[in-house]
Design a protein around this motif. Sequence first.
Motif, PDB file in Angstrom:
ATOM      1  N   ALA A 114       0.841  -1.201   0.000  1.00 34.59           N
ATOM      2  CA  ALA A 114       0.000   0.000   0.000  1.00 34.59           C
ATOM      3  C   ALA A 114       0.875   1.250   0.000  1.00 34.59           C
ATOM      4  O   ALA A 114       0.600   2.221  -0.705  1.00 34.59           O
ATOM      5  CB  ALA A 114      -0.928  -0.011   1.210  1.00 34.59           C
ATOM      6  N   GLU A 115       1.940   1.221   0.774  1.00 36.47           N
ATOM      7  CA  GLU A 115       2.822   2.398   0.834  1.00 36.47           C
ATOM      8  C   GLU A 115       3.470   2.648  -0.530  1.00 36.47           C
ATOM      9  O   GLU A 115       3.577   3.799  -0.985  1.00 36.47           O
ATOM     10  CB  GLU A 115       3.896   2.202   1.900  1.00 36.47           C
ATOM     11  N   GLU A 116       3.877   1.561  -1.170  1.00 35.88           N
ATOM     12  CA  GLU A 116       4.517   1.717  -2.480  1.00 35.88           C
ATOM     13  C   GLU A 116       3.524   2.244  -3.522  1.00 35.88           C
ATOM     14  O   GLU A 116       3.871   3.081  -4.361  1.00 35.88           O
ATOM     15  CB  GLU A 116       5.119   0.371  -2.918  1.00 35.88           C
ATOM     16  N   LEU A 117       2.292   1.776  -3.431  1.00 40.54           N
ATOM     17  CA  LEU A 117       1.278   2.240  -4.385  1.00 40.54           C
ATOM     18  C   LEU A 117       0.911   3.706  -4.173  1.00 40.54           C
ATOM     19  O   LEU A 117       0.358   4.353  -5.058  1.00 40.54           O
ATOM     20  CB  LEU A 117       0.019   1.371  -4.280  1.00 40.54           C
ATOM     21  N   ALA A 118       1.251   4.213  -2.989  1.00 37.49           N
ATOM     22  CA  ALA A 118       0.946   5.612  -2.702  1.00 37.49           C
ATOM     23  C   ALA A 118       2.015   6.566  -3.251  1.00 37.49           C
ATOM     24  O   ALA A 118       1.956   7.768  -3.020  1.00 37.49           O
ATOM     25  CB  ALA A 118       0.789   5.807  -1.190  1.00 37.49           C
ATOM     26  N   HIS A 119       3.012   6.002  -3.947  1.00 38.57           N
ATOM     27  CA  HIS A 119       4.069   6.823  -4.548  1.00 38.57           C
ATOM     28  C   HIS A 119       4.113   6.626  -6.062  1.00 38.57           C
ATOM     29  O   HIS A 119       3.435   5.768  -6.604  1.00 38.57           O
ATOM     30  CB  HIS A 119       5.428   6.445  -3.957  1.00 38.57           C
ATOM     31  N   ASP A 120       4.959   7.418  -6.719  1.00 37.08           N
ATOM     32  CA  ASP A 120       5.165   7.227  -8.159  1.00 37.08           C
ATOM     33  C   ASP A 120       5.763   5.841  -8.392  1.00 37.08           C
ATOM     34  O   ASP A 120       6.386   5.260  -7.505  1.00 37.08           O
ATOM     35  CB  ASP A 120       6.095   8.313  -8.700  1.00 37.08           C
ATOM     36  N   TYR A 121       5.607   5.327  -9.601  1.00 35.89           N
ATOM     37  CA  TYR A 121       5.908   3.904  -9.807  1.00 35.89           C
ATOM     38  C   TYR A 121       7.392   3.542  -9.732  1.00 35.89           C
ATOM     39  O   TYR A 121       7.736   2.379  -9.542  1.00 35.89           O
ATOM     40  CB  TYR A 121       5.258   3.387 -11.103  1.00 35.89           C
ATOM     41  N   LEU A 122       8.281   4.527  -9.873  1.00 37.80           N
ATOM     42  CA  LEU A 122       9.708   4.205  -9.764  1.00 37.80           C
ATOM     43  C   LEU A 122      10.244   4.340  -8.335  1.00 37.80           C
ATOM     44  O   LEU A 122      11.394   3.974  -8.060  1.00 37.80           O
ATOM     45  CB  LEU A 122      10.528   5.094 -10.718  1.00 37.80           C
ATOM     46  N   TRP A 123       9.404   4.842  -7.458  1.00 41.99           N
ATOM     47  CA  TRP A 123       9.849   5.161  -6.088  1.00 41.99           C
ATOM     48  C   TRP A 123      10.506   3.986  -5.380  1.00 41.99           C
ATOM     49  O   TRP A 123      11.591   4.093  -4.820  1.00 41.99           O
ATOM     50  CB  TRP A 123       8.644   5.676  -5.291  1.00 41.99           C
ATOM     51  N   ARG A 124       9.836   2.845  -5.395  1.00 46.13           N
ATOM     52  CA  ARG A 124      10.377   1.730  -4.600  1.00 46.13           C
ATOM     53  C   ARG A 124      11.698   1.199  -5.170  1.00 46.13           C
ATOM     54  O   ARG A 124      12.540   0.699  -4.428  1.00 46.13           O
ATOM     55  CB  ARG A 124       9.354   0.608  -4.452  1.00 46.13           C
TER      56      ARG A 124
END
Length: 307
Positions: A114-124
């Motif tokens: 969920a945290e990753e989906l709350a950011h832009d797609y390259l964030w993680r």
Amino acid sequence: MDEDLRFDGARAAQIAEFIEPLRVAPGRRVRLAEDFDPRYKADFLGKKDGEALLRTGIGVLAEYQRRLAAQETYGVLVCLQALDAGGKDGTIRHVMSGLNPQGVRVSSFKVPSAEELAHDYLWRYAQRLPGRGEIGIFNRSHYEEVLVVRVHPDNLDRQKLPPSARREGVWERRYREINDWERYLSDNGFKVVKMFLNLSKEEQRKRFLKRIDVPERNWKFSAADVRERGFWDDYQRAFSEMLSATSTAWAPWYVIPADRKWFARICAGAILAHTLIGIDPAYPEVGDEARRDLAEIKKVLEAEAPL
Ligand code: AMP
Ligand code: MG
């Protein structure tokens, strides 16, 4: 004086020649099924020689890694992509076995949180990049964003994108963004090298069966993998387009024939070697003044020897 453990010029040229057929030339339109044979292997190599070659190669890779770490100027990011049972885990285990764990970081990417989906797609992916002197390995990578997400667009729905980022052309835009990101990394000292383990459908079937038949491998099997197999042609298309659009001069793709595990590992080792040879990391030179200081300190330490 220690002997120089690096590959000499002739060996470096052999490695370059060996991996050349695997490299996707920038701009080339790839049709996976026609262009790359998962069963290919170099004629001159048998399994026995290949394994010996890999062992020697791994020792040399370790020397390059020591230099890379000492120099702390460049970093390497290896992205590994494959269909299920393509051999990513085994390749990492074998090829990286001789490296110093302090300088290698393996990151595996699963269904985003969920945290990753709350950011832009390259964030993680950006959070797991190697530092200078390090080798980072992505077991699956930002390329999932144009592979599984493309084959199953409900993944895109979960990414909470604004309408402007979802419109027609979303994959072309992602290719461009990924190319730009990798160019930025490369310009700043981080070499990106991308390997696709290209497995045949028949070999995948055999490996799945083995995961069912061998109790120690049961844990690796998931019914979801067989469901994904049903999307084989969609994945082949997504991989073909992705390879065509994102193999660049600064971050090339290599398509590794993956039906023979031992050969795939040699290819992966050779590609990493080629990358490190290209960087040619060097131990930092100690200047005259620092050398004089060392000599002084040495005298002091020697004078402290017990009588
Ligand atoms: P495994 O590598 O076998 O542990 O499986 C990881 C799973 O995560 C695979 O089924 C991938 O398709 C899935 N996955 C990886 N990255 C993404 C992503 N960005 N979006 C959706 N699913 C993903
Ligand atoms: Mg899996």
